[in-house]
Write an enzyme that holds these catalytic residues in place. Structure first.
Site, short mmCIF file in Angstrom:
data_model
loop_
_atom_site.label_atom_id
_atom_site.label_comp_id
_atom_site.label_asym_id
_atom_site.label_seq_id
_atom_site.Cartn_x
_atom_site.Cartn_y
_atom_site.Cartn_z
N GLU A 182 66.91 44.18 23.12
CA GLU A 182 67.44 45.56 23.11
C GLU A 182 67.70 46.03 24.55
O GLU A 182 68.64 46.79 24.79
CB GLU A 182 66.48 46.51 22.39
CG GLU A 182 66.15 46.14 20.93
CD GLU A 182 67.24 46.49 19.91
OE1 GLU A 182 68.39 46.76 20.30
OE2 GLU A 182 66.92 46.48 18.69
N ASN A 240 74.98 50.18 18.46
CA ASN A 240 74.97 49.24 17.33
C ASN A 240 75.52 47.87 17.70
O ASN A 240 75.56 46.97 16.85
CB ASN A 240 75.77 49.81 16.16
CG ASN A 240 75.10 51.03 15.58
OD1 ASN A 240 73.90 51.03 15.36
ND2 ASN A 240 75.87 52.10 15.38
N HIS A 247 71.91 42.47 11.89
CA HIS A 247 71.18 42.94 10.70
C HIS A 247 71.39 42.01 9.51
O HIS A 247 70.46 41.78 8.73
CB HIS A 247 71.63 44.36 10.33
CG HIS A 247 70.86 45.43 11.04
ND1 HIS A 247 71.30 46.74 11.14
CD2 HIS A 247 69.66 45.40 11.68
CE1 HIS A 247 70.41 47.45 11.82
NE2 HIS A 247 69.41 46.66 12.16
N1 LIG Z 1 64.84 53.56 15.04
C1 LIG Z 1 65.50 52.88 15.91
O1 LIG Z 1 66.29 53.44 16.69
C2 LIG Z 1 65.30 51.40 16.02
C3 LIG Z 1 65.81 50.68 17.11
C4 LIG Z 1 65.54 49.32 17.18
C5 LIG Z 1 64.78 48.70 16.21
N2 LIG Z 1 64.30 49.43 15.16
C6 LIG Z 1 63.47 48.79 14.12
O2 LIG Z 1 62.27 48.36 14.75
C7 LIG Z 1 61.74 47.24 14.02
C8 LIG Z 1 61.42 46.14 15.00
O3 LIG Z 1 60.40 46.59 15.85
P1 LIG Z 1 59.33 45.58 16.46
O4 LIG Z 1 60.02 44.44 17.07
O5 LIG Z 1 58.39 46.37 17.28
O6 LIG Z 1 58.65 45.01 15.14
P2 LIG Z 1 57.19 45.22 14.50
O7 LIG Z 1 56.82 46.64 14.46
O8 LIG Z 1 57.19 44.49 13.22
O9 LIG Z 1 56.25 44.50 15.58
C9 LIG Z 1 56.37 43.10 15.77
C10 LIG Z 1 54.99 42.44 15.71
O10 LIG Z 1 54.28 42.74 16.91
C11 LIG Z 1 53.00 43.24 16.58
N3 LIG Z 1 52.59 44.12 17.68
C12 LIG Z 1 53.11 45.32 18.01
N4 LIG Z 1 52.52 45.77 19.14
C13 LIG Z 1 51.63 44.85 19.53
C14 LIG Z 1 50.73 44.73 20.62
N5 LIG Z 1 50.65 45.65 21.59
N6 LIG Z 1 49.95 43.63 20.69
C15 LIG Z 1 50.02 42.65 19.74
N7 LIG Z 1 50.87 42.70 18.70
C16 LIG Z 1 51.66 43.79 18.58
C17 LIG Z 1 53.20 43.93 15.25
O11 LIG Z 1 51.97 44.10 14.57
C18 LIG Z 1 54.14 42.95 14.56
O12 LIG Z 1 53.42 41.88 14.02
C19 LIG Z 1 62.80 46.85 13.01
O13 LIG Z 1 62.43 47.36 11.76
C20 LIG Z 1 64.06 47.55 13.51
O14 LIG Z 1 64.95 47.85 12.48
C21 LIG Z 1 64.54 50.76 15.05
ZN LIG Z 2 67.83 47.05 17.15
#
Ligand SMILES: NC(=O)c1ccc[n+]([C@@H]2O[C@H](COP(=O)([O-])OP(=O)(O)OC[C@H]3O[C@@H](n4cnc5c(N)ncnc54)[C@H](O)[C@@H]3O)[C@@H](O)[C@H]2O)c1
Ligand SMILES: [Zn+2]
Length: 365
Positions: A182, A240, A247
């Site tokens: 990102e 996006n 996605h």
């Molecule tokens: N709302 C928005 O603008 C936006 C933007 C980008 C992504 N997203 C969404 O975000 C999600 C992806 O986020 P993500 O990559 O954080 O995924 P996630 O929340 O599933 O976290 C990924 C993994 O890392 C672990 N984790 C998180 N913090 C940790 C830490 N400090 N130490 C150890 N483990 C840790 C989590 O438990 C999980 O297993 C998707 O659902 C995506 O669609 C939303």
């Molecule tokens: Zn994203």
């Protein structure tokens, strides 16, 4: 306007997790009738003592709601669990939910809070790099609906997002890389200087001090864009980039033996969508090659061989940038500059995805 706070000073002092624990020094929790923290079991285990100290300092009893960990659980069933627990905890409209976790937690927790009793306040404490640079900022909340990524959701800002980069110390390397995707997206769309910095070495070799600067810049770019166009009518659509194909691959892979992390899917999406930008004459080959090199240097796309091109393409019809049966793409024009609302013939999309899946991408440009 959404506030966000980055804990640079504490990181410089190599002091652990100060900002979250000491949040009550800068944020007034006394105005709330009740507080609960939403997270998952792995995170509450790693950060148990910090969470306990936080509640003690804020002057509230420890109340934690734990969800299943993983993107496949970002669904209505888990939202219902949150609503149920909030009612059990006697939450009222003056209560506060704290989303402590990655983007799965901030997306789902924000949605659950914004719909509980027509909306209660929430704070995001992003713990993954991806959530710190992107997901926990800008006010998009969502859950998945079947295979439709973020199919149901609301635009609603948290009261505050607290970013403490020291949380990333416990992140697995794969999740660090996922977060960098990102950051790379923000660089390709807006900031060639940030791109050069990212290009200077492998993502995993940036120090925590360097990471703080990268997070800071990425947050700035995201927040500026989200504030200027909160409801994504124009400029915000640029964010996006990489997500239309990304996605689709993410959703398909989640059902396969080899699920992709969100950032990995975005990196793949950016690679293929940059190829599309070349095929329609938008992106120069030299710029494309820079993008290809940085992605190939940092990511390996290990997809389940069973994935079918037709299934990936079929999911594109649920893309949120679709209007009157046409997909509007956000694509790079150069490294550091992008455009939105681009139309591409379906046959071009099909051929780029097909050639990638056949491992025959050399001939695309
Ligand atoms: N709302 C928005 O603008 C936006 C933007 C980008 C992504 N997203 C969404 O975000 C999600 C992806 O986020 P993500 O990559 O954080 O995924 P996630 O929340 O599933 O976290 C990924 C993994 O890392 C672990 N984790 C998180 N913090 C940790 C830490 N400090 N130490 C150890 N483990 C840790 C989590 O438990 C999980 O297993 C998707 O659902 C995506 O669609 C939303
Ligand atoms: Zn994203």
């Amino acid at each position: 306007m959404q506030q966000f706070l980055i804990n640079q000073q504490i990181t410089k002092l190599h002091c652990d997790l100060g900002s979250f624990v000491k949040l009550s020094e800068t944020f007034d929790f006394k105005v709330y009738s009740n507080i609960a923290l939403l997270s998952n079991r792995s995170l509450t285990k790693i950060y148990q003592s910090e969470i306990e100290s936080f509640f003690a300092q804020a002057g509230f009893a420890l109340q934690i709601i734990e969800l299943e960990d993983g993107e496949q659980f970002k669904d209505l069933k888990q939202v219902q669990k949150v609503w149920k627990e909030l009612f059990n905890l006697k939450f009222d409209r003056h209560s506060l939910l704290i989303n402590f976790g990655g983007g799965m937690i901030s997306d789902l927790g924000g949605f659950a809070a914004a719909t509980f009793m027509r909306g209660i306040d929430f704070i995001n404490v992003p713990t993954s790099l991806l959530a710190q640079v992107d997901a926990a900022l800008g006010g998009k909340t969502a859950i998945n609906f079947g295979q439709i990524k973020n199919g149901i959701g609301l635009f609603v800002n948290p009261k505050l997002t607290v970013i403490d980069p020291t949380f990333t110390k416990s992140l697995p390397e794969r999740e660090i890389l996922s977060g960098f995707a990102e950051v790379l997206k923000h660089a390709i769309i807006f900031d060639s200087k940030l791109f050069s910095l990212l290009d200077s070495k492998p993502f995993l070799s940036f120090s925590l001090e360097e990471l703080v600067k990268i997070i800071d810049r990425s947050c700035f770019l995201k927040m500026k864009t989200a504030e200027q166009d909160f409801l994504e009518k124009n400029q915000r659509k640029l964010l996006n980039f990489g997500h239309t194909l990304g996605h689709a691959f993410e959703a398909i892979s989640l059902k396969s033996k080899k699920p992709l992390a969100h950032g990995e899917a975005v990196a793949l999406g950016m690679l293929l969508e940059s190829r599309l930008a070349v095929t329609i004459g938008l992106l120069a080959k030299a710029d494309y090659l820079q993008i290809e090199q940085i992605i190939n240097r940092n990511y390996v796309f290990d997809l389940d061989g069973e994935i079918k091109v037709a299934d990936v393409l079929a999911l594109l019809q649920f893309d949120k940038k679709k209007k009157a049966n046409e997909i509007y793409w956000s694509l790079p024009q150069a490294v550091g500059r992008a455009v939105y609302d681009q139309l591409i013939p379906e046959s071009e999309v099909e051929s780029v995805v097909n050639e990638f899946m056949l491992g025959n991408s050399k001939n695309v440009i």
